[in-house]
Design a protein around this motif. Structure first.
Motif, PDB file in Angstrom:
ATOM      1  N   ALA A 109       0.832  -1.206   0.000  1.00 41.38           N
ATOM      2  CA  ALA A 109       0.000   0.000   0.000  1.00 41.38           C
ATOM      3  C   ALA A 109       0.866   1.256   0.000  1.00 41.38           C
ATOM      4  CB  ALA A 109      -0.928  -0.004   1.200  1.00 41.38           C
ATOM      5  N   MET A 110       1.958   1.245   0.759  1.00 42.01           N
ATOM      6  CA  MET A 110       2.854   2.409   0.778  1.00 42.01           C
ATOM      7  C   MET A 110       3.602   2.537  -0.543  1.00 42.01           C
ATOM      8  SD  MET A 110       4.436   2.684   4.608  1.00 42.01           S
ATOM      9  CE  MET A 110       4.596   0.987   5.073  1.00 42.01           C
ATOM     10  N   LYS A 111       3.949   1.419  -1.177  1.00 42.61           N
ATOM     11  CA  LYS A 111       4.657   1.457  -2.454  1.00 42.61           C
ATOM     12  C   LYS A 111       3.740   2.022  -3.529  1.00 42.61           C
ATOM     13  CE  LYS A 111       5.828  -2.285  -4.842  1.00 42.61           C
ATOM     14  NZ  LYS A 111       6.499  -3.551  -5.165  1.00 42.61           N
ATOM     15  N   GLU A 112       2.483   1.648  -3.500  1.00 44.70           N
ATOM     16  CA  GLU A 112       1.530   2.170  -4.470  1.00 44.70           C
ATOM     17  C   GLU A 112       1.265   3.662  -4.254  1.00 44.70           C
ATOM     18  OE1 GLU A 112       0.039   0.657  -7.073  1.00 44.70           O
ATOM     19  OE2 GLU A 112       1.298  -1.086  -6.640  1.00 44.70           O
ATOM     20  N   ALA A 113       1.361   4.119  -2.999  1.00 45.65           N
ATOM     21  CA  ALA A 113       1.139   5.545  -2.701  1.00 45.65           C
ATOM     22  C   ALA A 113       2.345   6.396  -3.040  1.00 45.65           C
ATOM     23  CB  ALA A 113       0.791   5.703  -1.221  1.00 45.65           C
ATOM     24  N   GLY A 114       3.504   5.774  -3.360  1.00 41.01           N
ATOM     25  CA  GLY A 114       4.687   6.515  -3.736  1.00 41.01           C
ATOM     26  C   GLY A 114       5.523   6.991  -2.576  1.00 41.01           C
ATOM     27  N   VAL A 115       5.422   6.307  -1.447  1.00 40.28           N
ATOM     28  CA  VAL A 115       6.212   6.698  -0.278  1.00 40.28           C
ATOM     29  C   VAL A 115       7.680   6.394  -0.501  1.00 40.28           C
ATOM     30  CG1 VAL A 115       6.565   6.278   2.189  1.00 40.28           C
ATOM     31  CG2 VAL A 115       4.259   6.408   1.275  1.00 40.28           C
ATOM     32  N   PHE A 116       7.974   5.249  -1.097  1.00 41.75           N
ATOM     33  CA  PHE A 116       9.354   4.822  -1.330  1.00 41.75           C
ATOM     34  C   PHE A 116       9.793   5.241  -2.713  1.00 41.75           C
ATOM     35  CE2 PHE A 116       7.431   1.557   1.467  1.00 41.75           C
ATOM     36  CZ  PHE A 116       8.131   1.877   2.616  1.00 41.75           C
TER      37      PHE A 116
END
Length: 119
Positions: A109-116
């Motif tokens: 979910a964080m990868k899809e949100a562009g956090v990383f």
């Protein structure tokens, strides 16, 4: 009080004391007198003779024992209250949160949100 200049030294409208009257005379005449207070009388419950000496030996140790015991009881009470009111509910809250927590799902979910930026 006699004033050779004919002024009234006790007049309340004049805030400055007259120069012809000494301040000590004014203060002495207007200070409270102990004659207005009743004399101390001996009551029947006070025995005649010498008063007993106050307990001075071991006074500090006695106060330290008493107040030390009070401090220990207070500290234990506060510690138990903190454990029951704050620490235990916090532990239960973390346990409930991590029962259903999925690390891989949160990472996706964080990868899809562009956090990383690296993934």
């Amino acid at each position: 009080i006699f004033c050779p200049n004919g002024c009234d030294p006790l007049r309340m409208s004049d805030l400055r004391p007259p120069s012809c009257v000494q301040r000590s005379v004014l203060f002495r005449e207007h200070s409270p007198s102990f004659a207005h207070f009743p004399a101390a009388t001996m009551s029947a419950d006070v025995p005649a003779g010498r008063l007993p000496k106050p307990p001075m030996r071991g006074l500090l140790i006695g106060h330290l024992k008493k107040h030390g015991a009070i401090a220990v009881v207070f500290a234990i009470t506060v510690t138990i209250g903190y454990k029951l009111a704050i620490a235990d509910p916090r532990k239960r809250h973390y346990e409930d949160f991590y029962k259903n927590y999925d690390v891989k799902r949160e990472f996706e979910a964080m990868k899809e949100a562009g956090v990383f930026q690296c993934a």
